[in-house]
Motif scaffolding. Sequence first.
Motif, PDB file in Angstrom:
ATOM      1  N   LEU A 131       3.648  29.201 -33.443  1.00 42.01           N
ATOM      2  CA  LEU A 131       4.201  28.321 -32.567  1.00 42.01           C
ATOM      3  C   LEU A 131       3.881  27.384 -31.075  1.00 42.01           C
ATOM      4  O   LEU A 131       3.286  26.659 -30.716  1.00 42.01           O
ATOM      5  CB  LEU A 131       4.968  29.637 -31.954  1.00 42.01           C
ATOM      6  N   GLU A 132       2.147  28.530 -30.770  1.00 41.39           N
ATOM      7  CA  GLU A 132       1.588  27.590 -29.626  1.00 41.39           C
ATOM      8  C   GLU A 132       1.179  26.793 -29.982  1.00 41.39           C
ATOM      9  O   GLU A 132      -0.148  25.791 -28.952  1.00 41.39           O
ATOM     10  CB  GLU A 132       0.771  29.433 -29.323  1.00 41.39           C
ATOM     11  N   ASP A 133       0.614  26.432 -31.662  1.00 39.39           N
ATOM     12  CA  ASP A 133      -0.668  25.956 -32.399  1.00 39.39           C
ATOM     13  C   ASP A 133       0.234  24.387 -32.058  1.00 39.39           C
ATOM     14  O   ASP A 133      -0.756  23.659 -31.893  1.00 39.39           O
ATOM     15  CB  ASP A 133      -0.773  25.589 -34.069  1.00 39.39           C
ATOM     16  N   GLU A 134       1.495  24.100 -32.323  1.00 42.03           N
ATOM     17  CA  GLU A 134       2.293  22.951 -31.906  1.00 42.03           C
ATOM     18  C   GLU A 134       2.140  22.704 -30.143  1.00 42.03           C
ATOM     19  O   GLU A 134       1.400  21.312 -30.569  1.00 42.03           O
ATOM     20  CB  GLU A 134       3.420  23.036 -32.336  1.00 42.03           C
ATOM     21  N   GLU A 152       4.247  23.349 -45.764  1.00 41.11           N
ATOM     22  CA  GLU A 152       4.784  24.733 -46.274  1.00 41.11           C
ATOM     23  C   GLU A 152       5.199  25.884 -45.096  1.00 41.11           C
ATOM     24  O   GLU A 152       5.690  26.669 -44.830  1.00 41.11           O
ATOM     25  CB  GLU A 152       3.972  25.224 -47.571  1.00 41.11           C
ATOM     26  N   ARG A 153       3.696  25.989 -43.783  1.00 37.03           N
ATOM     27  CA  ARG A 153       3.530  26.767 -43.039  1.00 37.03           C
ATOM     28  C   ARG A 153       4.734  26.752 -41.909  1.00 37.03           C
ATOM     29  O   ARG A 153       5.724  27.876 -41.300  1.00 37.03           O
ATOM     30  CB  ARG A 153       2.410  26.364 -42.370  1.00 37.03           C
ATOM     31  N   ALA A 154       5.714  24.747 -42.214  1.00 39.20           N
ATOM     32  CA  ALA A 154       7.066  25.560 -41.129  1.00 39.20           C
ATOM     33  C   ALA A 154       7.579  26.105 -41.976  1.00 39.20           C
ATOM     34  O   ALA A 154       9.104  26.628 -41.325  1.00 39.20           O
ATOM     35  CB  ALA A 154       7.261  23.879 -40.478  1.00 39.20           C
ATOM     36  N   GLN A 155       7.858  26.088 -42.467  1.00 39.70           N
ATOM     37  CA  GLN A 155       8.993  26.440 -44.119  1.00 39.70           C
ATOM     38  C   GLN A 155       8.637  28.180 -44.116  1.00 39.70           C
ATOM     39  O   GLN A 155      10.417  28.452 -43.945  1.00 39.70           O
ATOM     40  CB  GLN A 155       9.032  25.552 -45.532  1.00 39.70           C
ATOM     41  N   ARG A 156       8.085  28.251 -43.688  1.00 33.04           N
ATOM     42  CA  ARG A 156       7.540  29.728 -43.485  1.00 33.04           C
ATOM     43  C   ARG A 156       8.292  30.569 -41.885  1.00 33.04           C
ATOM     44  O   ARG A 156       8.883  31.571 -42.753  1.00 33.04           O
ATOM     45  CB  ARG A 156       6.403  30.338 -43.689  1.00 33.04           C
ATOM     46  N   LEU A 157       7.496  29.861 -41.413  1.00 28.68           N
ATOM     47  CA  LEU A 157       8.221  30.486 -39.636  1.00 28.68           C
ATOM     48  C   LEU A 157       9.613  29.788 -39.604  1.00 28.68           C
ATOM     49  O   LEU A 157      10.151  30.721 -39.305  1.00 28.68           O
ATOM     50  CB  LEU A 157       7.324  29.150 -39.458  1.00 28.68           C
TER      51      LEU A 157
END
Length: 148
Positions: free
Chosen positions: A62-65, A103-108
Amino acid sequence: MDAPQRDMELLSNSLAAYAHIRANPESFGLYFVLGVCFGLLLTLCLLVITISCAPRPRPRLLEDEEDTVTRLGPEDTLPSPELSAEPDGTVSINVFTSAEELERAQRLEERERILREIWRTGQPDLLGTGTLGPSPTATGTLGRLHYY
């Protein structure tokens, strides 16, 4: 120096140290406790230095974005979104530049959905009982009631 002479010197020094300890047990105790305290203090200092010099872990997704947006300058631009039509007629925007990011966004998103479900099912039933307090026959801890 040959080996037997070295062995005799070690034995002689050991006996002299033992005799000194027997003659002065208070000084031996004092030096022993000082040695232990110094070792503990040195260990504590090294631990603090190790922890303070360790690299900080990077913030999670979340903070990466947010970091990406704040690092961009006025002349920088974000990648252009790709538009795709969904079967129900809505248009979705794909802002992910790689399959790994998608894929990371979907997992999140899946993780957040699971956490919401756990949170929702873990809440006490406020509407069913009408009160928050336990009934006279209930025993248990905060939020968890065990009926007998």
